[in-house]
Design a protein around this motif. Structure first.
Motif, PDB file in Angstrom:
ATOM      1  N   ILE A 147       0.879  -1.165   0.000  1.00 43.85           N
ATOM      2  CA  ILE A 147       0.000   0.000   0.000  1.00 43.85           C
ATOM      3  C   ILE A 147       0.920   1.220   0.000  1.00 43.85           C
ATOM      4  O   ILE A 147       1.727   1.411   0.918  1.00 43.85           O
ATOM      5  N   ILE A 148       0.834   1.997  -1.074  1.00 43.14           N
ATOM      6  CA  ILE A 148       1.761   3.119  -1.289  1.00 43.14           C
ATOM      7  C   ILE A 148       1.085   4.425  -0.872  1.00 43.14           C
ATOM      8  O   ILE A 148       0.003   4.744  -1.343  1.00 43.14           O
ATOM      9  N   LEU A 149       1.742   5.149   0.020  1.00 38.81           N
ATOM     10  CA  LEU A 149       1.206   6.444   0.492  1.00 38.81           C
ATOM     11  C   LEU A 149       1.762   7.579  -0.359  1.00 38.81           C
ATOM     12  O   LEU A 149       2.978   7.682  -0.546  1.00 38.81           O
ATOM     13  N   LEU A 150       0.869   8.433  -0.852  1.00 41.44           N
ATOM     14  CA  LEU A 150       1.289   9.594  -1.644  1.00 41.44           C
ATOM     15  C   LEU A 150       0.454  10.814  -1.260  1.00 41.44           C
ATOM     16  O   LEU A 150      -0.686  10.681  -0.810  1.00 41.44           O
ATOM     17  N   HIS A 151       1.044  11.995  -1.451  1.00 43.10           N
ATOM     18  CA  HIS A 151       0.319  13.251  -1.213  1.00 43.10           C
ATOM     19  C   HIS A 151       0.378  14.097  -2.483  1.00 43.10           C
ATOM     20  O   HIS A 151       1.467  14.456  -2.914  1.00 43.10           O
ATOM     21  N   VAL A 152      -0.779  14.394  -3.036  1.00 39.24           N
ATOM     22  CA  VAL A 152      -0.798  15.243  -4.242  1.00 39.24           C
ATOM     23  C   VAL A 152      -1.654  16.489  -4.049  1.00 39.24           C
ATOM     24  O   VAL A 152      -1.708  17.338  -4.931  1.00 39.24           O
ATOM     25  N   MET A 153      -2.317  16.586  -2.910  1.00 43.63           N
ATOM     26  CA  MET A 153      -3.270  17.681  -2.715  1.00 43.63           C
ATOM     27  C   MET A 153      -2.584  18.977  -2.284  1.00 43.63           C
ATOM     28  O   MET A 153      -3.115  20.058  -2.465  1.00 43.63           O
ATOM     29  N   HIS A 154      -1.415  18.864  -1.656  1.00 48.25           N
ATOM     30  CA  HIS A 154      -0.675  20.055  -1.220  1.00 48.25           C
ATOM     31  C   HIS A 154       0.753  19.963  -1.749  1.00 48.25           C
ATOM     32  O   HIS A 154       1.099  19.025  -2.449  1.00 48.25           O
ATOM     33  N   GLY A 155       1.583  20.914  -1.341  1.00 48.33           N
ATOM     34  CA  GLY A 155       3.016  20.815  -1.636  1.00 48.33           C
ATOM     35  C   GLY A 155       3.400  21.415  -2.976  1.00 48.33           C
ATOM     36  O   GLY A 155       2.604  22.104  -3.615  1.00 48.33           O
TER      37      GLY A 155
END
Ligand SMILES: [Zn+2]
Length: 253
Positions: free
Chosen positions: A206-214
């Motif tokens: 299960i790969i965690l990613l953040h695309v909503m901020h940054g």
């Protein structure tokens, strides 16, 4: 024994007791800290960080938002690659921009609960935990989502009350086993995110990613991550599909 010797003896034993008490407290606090951040264990209920399988299948999961910055670009990338992913959304931005959450639902992605306010929940009282989760799941349902709603703790942290609430309400906690971003300055270039993903991914991850901020590095890395994983023979599943592959992965706390 003289009075002086007696007093000295008592002082010595008080000192020893204090040292033992302080040492025990430190050990307990340290253990609680380690358990709070352990992605595979919690005191109550089910927690999943990956599934046990030989099949080359992984789940892409995206936390936070929805935001204008991330929602449409990530939907477009996933559409181009014909992938369904899982989004753990926060109640507050969902309430502010229900249309963005609707876009994710309409595109066929899995939706999970990531709390209403994204506060740390390690020491949160039971009633606040309930409010955070219930208000968010209610918003998800009001937008017409019908799948099972699982929960991802903000920062992946939990201790007693949150797992207790989850267990009582039969909600599975979903963490991750592949973490690609460090949030340290200069450390999260697209190249580094791609490299770390490829180094740590395995069947059932299960790969965690953040695309909503940054700064958009993860969004830039995403197409390459998908292409390289496909080249290695991986296919992509939602968290629900991944769990179906290996129901034994439902670890009882
Ligand atoms: Zn988050």
């Amino acid at each position: 024994m003289s009075l002086k010797a007696k007093i000295l003896g008592q002082q010595g034993s008080i000192k020893r007791t204090l040292v033992i008490l302080i040492a025990t407290t430190i050990v307990l606090l340290y253990s609680a800290f380690q358990i709070s951040r352990n992605h595979q264990f919690q005191f109550f209920g089910k927690i999943i960080s990956h599934v046990e399988t030989d099949k080359k299948v992984v789940a892409l999961t995206f936390d936070d938002g929805p935001t204008y910055k991330g929602t449409e670009p990530v939907i477009e990338i996933l559409r181009q690659h014909e992938i369904k992913a899982t989004f753990y959304l926060n109640g507050r931005p969902m309430q502010q921009h229900p249309e963005l959450a609707t876009l994710l639902i309409d595109a066929g992605h899995e939706i999970g609960n990531h709390s209403y306010s994204h506060k740390r929940m390690v020491f949160m009282p039971y009633s606040d935990v309930a409010e955070e989760l219930e208000s968010t799941s209610k918003l998800i349902r009001e937008l017409g989502y019908q799948g099972e709603i699982r929960f991802r703790p903000p920062y992946g942290k939990k201790l007693f009350m949150l797992p207790y609430y989850l267990a009582r309400n039969d909600i599975t906690a979903i963490t991750w086993d592949v973490e690609t971003e460090t949030f340290n300055k200069g450390e999260d270039t697209p190249e580094k995110i791609i490299k770390r993903t490829m180094e740590s991914v395995k069947p059932g991850s299960i790969i965690l990613l953040h695309v909503m901020h940054g700064d958009g590095s993860t969004l830039k890395a995403l197409p390459e991550i998908i292409s390289r994983l496909k080249q290695r023979g991986y296919r992509f599943a939602t968290v629900s599909e991944l769990i179906e592959l290996s129901p034994k992965s439902l670890v009882k706390g």
